[in-house]
Design a protein around this motif. Structure first.
Motif, mmCIF file in Angstrom:
data_model
loop_
_atom_site.group_PDB
_atom_site.id
_atom_site.type_symbol
_atom_site.label_atom_id
_atom_site.label_comp_id
_atom_site.label_asym_id
_atom_site.label_seq_id
_atom_site.Cartn_x
_atom_site.Cartn_y
_atom_site.Cartn_z
ATOM 1 N N GLN A 190 0.833 -1.212 0.000
ATOM 2 C CA GLN A 190 0.000 0.000 0.000
ATOM 3 C C GLN A 190 0.857 1.247 0.000
ATOM 4 O O GLN A 190 0.591 2.208 -0.746
ATOM 5 C CB GLN A 190 -0.934 -0.014 1.212
ATOM 6 N N GLU A 191 1.884 1.221 0.821
ATOM 7 C CA GLU A 191 2.777 2.375 0.837
ATOM 8 C C GLU A 191 3.460 2.533 -0.515
ATOM 9 O O GLU A 191 3.713 3.657 -0.976
ATOM 10 C CB GLU A 191 3.821 2.209 1.940
ATOM 11 N N TYR A 192 3.755 1.391 -1.159
ATOM 12 C CA TYR A 192 4.389 1.449 -2.473
ATOM 13 C C TYR A 192 3.464 2.103 -3.497
ATOM 14 O O TYR A 192 3.893 2.936 -4.312
ATOM 15 C CB TYR A 192 4.780 0.036 -2.919
ATOM 16 N N GLU A 193 2.169 1.736 -3.479
ATOM 17 C CA GLU A 193 1.214 2.333 -4.411
ATOM 18 C C GLU A 193 1.093 3.828 -4.180
ATOM 19 O O GLU A 193 1.068 4.626 -5.130
ATOM 20 C CB GLU A 193 -0.156 1.657 -4.265
ATOM 21 N N LYS A 194 1.000 4.212 -2.908
ATOM 22 C CA LYS A 194 0.919 5.646 -2.599
ATOM 23 C C LYS A 194 2.170 6.368 -3.072
ATOM 24 O O LYS A 194 2.105 7.460 -3.652
ATOM 25 C CB LYS A 194 0.724 5.850 -1.110
ATOM 26 N N ALA A 195 3.299 5.743 -2.820
ATOM 27 C CA ALA A 195 4.549 6.375 -3.242
ATOM 28 C C ALA A 195 4.640 6.454 -4.764
ATOM 29 O O ALA A 195 5.172 7.425 -5.324
ATOM 30 C CB ALA A 195 5.737 5.580 -2.693
ATOM 31 N N LYS A 196 4.084 5.425 -5.447
ATOM 32 C CA LYS A 196 4.106 5.442 -6.906
ATOM 33 C C LYS A 196 3.252 6.576 -7.460
ATOM 34 O O LYS A 196 3.652 7.277 -8.407
ATOM 35 C CB LYS A 196 3.621 4.092 -7.426
ATOM 36 N N GLU A 197 2.036 6.772 -6.864
ATOM 37 C CA GLU A 197 1.185 7.880 -7.296
ATOM 38 C C GLU A 197 1.865 9.217 -7.048
ATOM 39 O O GLU A 197 1.823 10.119 -7.896
ATOM 40 C CB GLU A 197 -0.153 7.813 -6.563
ATOM 41 N N ALA A 198 2.467 9.324 -5.891
ATOM 42 C CA ALA A 198 3.176 10.567 -5.585
ATOM 43 C C ALA A 198 4.326 10.788 -6.554
ATOM 44 O O ALA A 198 4.602 11.922 -6.977
ATOM 45 C CB ALA A 198 3.698 10.515 -4.146
ATOM 46 N N GLN A 199 4.978 9.693 -6.947
ATOM 47 C CA GLN A 199 6.061 9.808 -7.907
ATOM 48 C C GLN A 199 5.556 10.297 -9.256
ATOM 49 O O GLN A 199 6.208 11.132 -9.909
ATOM 50 C CB GLN A 199 6.769 8.449 -8.057
ATOM 51 N N GLU A 200 4.403 9.770 -9.690
ATOM 52 C CA GLU A 200 3.853 10.204 -10.979
ATOM 53 C C GLU A 200 3.503 11.686 -10.955
ATOM 54 O O GLU A 200 3.784 12.425 -11.910
ATOM 55 C CB GLU A 200 2.627 9.369 -11.313
ATOM 56 N N ARG A 201 2.868 12.131 -9.851
ATOM 57 C CA ARG A 201 2.557 13.564 -9.745
ATOM 58 C C ARG A 201 3.821 14.404 -9.729
ATOM 59 O O ARG A 201 3.902 15.464 -10.365
ATOM 60 C CB ARG A 201 1.715 13.825 -8.489
ATOM 61 N N ALA A 202 4.779 13.912 -9.016
ATOM 62 C CA ALA A 202 6.038 14.656 -8.964
ATOM 63 C C ALA A 202 6.711 14.696 -10.321
ATOM 64 O O ALA A 202 7.332 15.701 -10.704
ATOM 65 C CB ALA A 202 6.966 14.007 -7.927
ATOM 66 N N PHE A 208 6.822 19.847 -16.030
ATOM 67 C CA PHE A 208 6.288 21.201 -16.256
ATOM 68 C C PHE A 208 7.323 22.258 -15.915
ATOM 69 O O PHE A 208 7.456 23.284 -16.594
ATOM 70 C CB PHE A 208 5.028 21.388 -15.404
ATOM 71 N N ASN A 209 8.047 22.020 -14.836
ATOM 72 C CA ASN A 209 9.008 23.023 -14.382
ATOM 73 C C ASN A 209 10.408 22.809 -14.937
ATOM 74 O O ASN A 209 11.314 23.607 -14.643
ATOM 75 C CB ASN A 209 9.097 22.991 -12.851
ATOM 76 N N PHE A 210 10.555 21.759 -15.733
ATOM 77 C CA PHE A 210 11.911 21.440 -16.208
ATOM 78 C C PHE A 210 12.499 22.546 -17.076
ATOM 79 O O PHE A 210 13.650 22.939 -16.910
ATOM 80 C CB PHE A 210 11.884 20.117 -16.978
ATOM 81 N N THR A 211 11.663 23.046 -18.028
ATOM 82 C CA THR A 211 12.159 24.081 -18.946
ATOM 83 C C THR A 211 12.562 25.335 -18.194
ATOM 84 O O THR A 211 13.590 25.965 -18.483
ATOM 85 C CB THR A 211 11.079 24.408 -19.993
ATOM 86 N N LYS A 212 11.689 25.702 -17.228
ATOM 87 C CA LYS A 212 11.971 26.908 -16.458
ATOM 88 C C LYS A 212 13.225 26.737 -15.603
ATOM 89 O O LYS A 212 14.001 27.686 -15.432
ATOM 90 C CB LYS A 212 10.757 27.226 -15.580
ATOM 91 N N ARG A 213 13.365 25.554 -15.095
ATOM 92 C CA ARG A 213 14.488 25.327 -14.191
ATOM 93 C C ARG A 213 15.777 24.993 -14.932
ATOM 94 O O ARG A 213 16.855 24.955 -14.318
ATOM 95 C CB ARG A 213 14.156 24.181 -13.241
ATOM 96 N N ARG A 214 15.637 24.734 -16.236
ATOM 97 C CA ARG A 214 16.811 24.292 -16.976
ATOM 98 C C ARG A 214 17.898 25.365 -17.005
ATOM 99 O O ARG A 214 19.086 25.071 -16.770
ATOM 100 C CB ARG A 214 16.401 23.936 -18.405
ATOM 101 N N GLY A 215 17.477 26.607 -17.326
ATOM 102 C CA GLY A 215 18.464 27.691 -17.349
ATOM 103 C C GLY A 215 19.074 27.937 -15.986
ATOM 104 O O GLY A 215 20.292 28.132 -15.854
ATOM 105 N N ILE A 216 18.182 27.916 -14.955
ATOM 106 C CA ILE A 216 18.695 28.140 -13.601
ATOM 107 C C ILE A 216 19.660 27.029 -13.208
ATOM 108 O O ILE A 216 20.712 27.275 -12.593
ATOM 109 C CB ILE A 216 17.524 28.224 -12.603
ATOM 110 N N ALA A 217 19.290 25.797 -13.599
ATOM 111 C CA ALA A 217 20.164 24.671 -13.261
ATOM 112 C C ALA A 217 21.517 24.796 -13.952
ATOM 113 O O ALA A 217 22.568 24.473 -13.374
ATOM 114 C CB ALA A 217 19.493 23.361 -13.662
#
Length: 351
Positions: A190-202, A208-217
Motif C-alpha cells: 500500500q505504501e508502495y502504491e501511494k509512493a508510486k502515485e506521488a512519484q507520478e505527480r512529482a 512542467f518546471n523542467f524548462t523553467k528550471r533548466r536555465g537556472i540549473a
C-alpha cells in the motif's frame, strides 16, 4: 552458528523443564506419532520469533502446557495422550495445566561463545524476550538473530515437511507473492502504491518546471563548477603550504639529528684524541731520550773513528820499516837454509 541445545518449560506437550540436546552437525529426531517431534520444531520456531499463527495455534496461550488428558482417537476409538492432543490443536484443559511457558535456544558462534535466546509466554499471554538472560525488546532480539544470519521472516533456519513441494508447485505469481512475503515487501504494498502515485505527480510537476528550471540549473551548475574549482585551488594551495612546511620541518628534524649525532661523535673523538695526545707525549719523550742516546753514540763513534784513522796513519808510517824488516828476515832465512845445507853436506861434527 550451530544450535547446541533447546530447553523448554511447559511448552505444548513438554511438561516442566526439559533439556533437548546436545545437537550435532547432523541430528535425527525420531519417534512414534504424538512423541513431540513436531512440537520440537514448533519450539525452535517459537524461540526464533515465529508468530503463533504459524505454529498451529490461534494465540500464544495455546502453546502453554495444558496437562495430560484423555480423548478418543480419530480411528479406533482408543485413548490419546497430550502429545496427540497438541498435534491436533485441542483446546481442552487437563490436570497440572501451567500458567506460563518458555523456550531457550543455546547457540555457539565461531569464537565458541554461547548465545542464549529465550522467549517467554507470560501469564497474560504476552511474549517476553531475553538475550543472554537480559530482557530486551523484540527489535533488539531480532537484530541479534539477524546478525547471526537467522532471518525470521525468511525462515531460513527450518524447512518443514511439504514446504519444498508446496513452493515447487506454485505458479509464478504465487512464487512472486511468496518472495515478496519473505522479503517483507508485501507488507509495504500500500505504501508502495501511494509512493508510486506521488512519484507520478512529482514527475508531471518536474516535467512542467523542467524548462523553467533548466536555465537556472545550468547557471547553478556553472557557479558550482567555478566554486568547485576555486575550492580545489584553495585546497591545493593549502596542501602546497602543508607540504612546504612538512618539508622544512623534515629538514630541520634531520639537521637537529645530524647536529646531535655530530656532537656525540665530537665528544667521543675528543676523548679518544685526549688519550692519543697523552700517548703521543709519552712517545715524544721516549723519542727525545732515544735521540739524545743516538747523539751520544754518534759522538763516541766519531771519536773511535778518529782513533782508527790515527792508528791507520801510524800503521802507514811504519810500513817502510816493516818492509825493511821483512827483507832482513827473508835474507836471514836464506842464510840459515844455506848454513843447514852446508852442515848436512859436511856431516856430523866430531869433537
Amino acid at each position: 552458528m550451530p544450535l547446541i541445545r533447546i530447553e523448554v518449560s511447559d511448552f505444548k506437550s513438554y511438561r516442566g523443564h526439559q533439556v533437548i540436546g546436545p545437537f550435532k552437525n547432523f541430528t535425527s529426531v525420531i519417534g512414534p506419532n504424538g512423541a513431540g517431534k513436531s512440537n520440537l520444531m514448533d519450539a525452535i520456531s517459537f524461540v526464533l520469533g515465529v508468530k503463533s499463527a504459524q505454529l498451529r495455534s490461534s494465540q500464544l496461550k495455546d502453546l502453554v502446557y495444558r496437562g495430560r488428558r484423555l480423548a478418543k482417537g480419530p480411528l479406533d476409538g482408543s485413548e490419546a495422550t497430550q502429545d496427540q492432543e497438541d498435534d491436533d490443536n485441542s483446546d481442552g484443559e487437563g490436570e497440572g495445566t501451567a500458567k506460563k511457558a518458555w523456550v531457550l535456544a543455546v547457540f555457539q558462534d565461531e569464537k565458541r561463545k554461547e548465545w542464549l535466546f529465550q522467549r517467554i509466554i507470560s501469564t497474560t499471554g504476552a511474549s517476553e524476550y531475553r538475550l543472554n538472560n537480559k530482557v530486551v525488546t523484540y527489535s533488539a532480539y531480532n537484530t541479534a538473530l539477524t546478525s547471526h544470519n537467522i532471518l525470521v521472516k525468511a525462515k531460513n533456519f527450518l524447512v518443514f515437511q511439504g514446504d519444498v513441494e508446496a513452493v515447487a508447485s506454485q505458479s509464478p505469481r504465487e512464487l512472486s507473492r511468496l518472495i515478496e512475503q519473505i522479503s517483507g515487501s508485501l507488507e509495504l504494498s500500500q505504501e508502495y502504491e501511494k509512493a508510486k502515485e506521488a512519484q507520478e505527480r512529482a514527475t508531471e510537476n518536474a516535467t512542467f518546471n523542467f524548462t523553467k528550471r533548466r536555465g537556472i540549473a545550468g547557471e547553478i551548475k556553472q557557479y558550482k563548477e567555478q566554486k568547485g574549482e576555486a575550492e580545489r585551488f584553495e585546497s591545493l594551495c593549502d596542501q602546497k603550504d602543508d607540504l612546504i612546511l612538512k618539508r622544512i620541518l623534515y629538514k630541520l628534524f634531520h639537521i637537529e639529528e645530524a647536529l646531535e649525532a655530530n656532537a656525540r661523535d665530537i665528544q667521543t673523538k675528543s676523548k679518544a684524541l685526549a688519550g692519543l695526545r697523552a700517548e703521543h707525549g709519552e712517545y715524544e719523550k721516549a723519542l727525545d731520550d732515544v735521540r739524545a742516546e743516538q747523539a751520544r753514540a754518534r759522538t763516541a763513534v766519531v771519536r773511535e773513528e778518529k782513533k782508527v784513522k790515527k792508528a791507520e796513519k801510524a800503521l802507514e808510517a811504519k810500513e817502510p820499516e816493516l818492509v825493511e824488516v821483512d827483507a832482513q828476515i827473508k835474507h836471514s832465512s836464506r842464510k840459515l837454509q844455506n848454513s843447514q845445507k852446508i852442515q848436512e853436506q859436511a856431516g856430523p861434527f866430531q869433537c
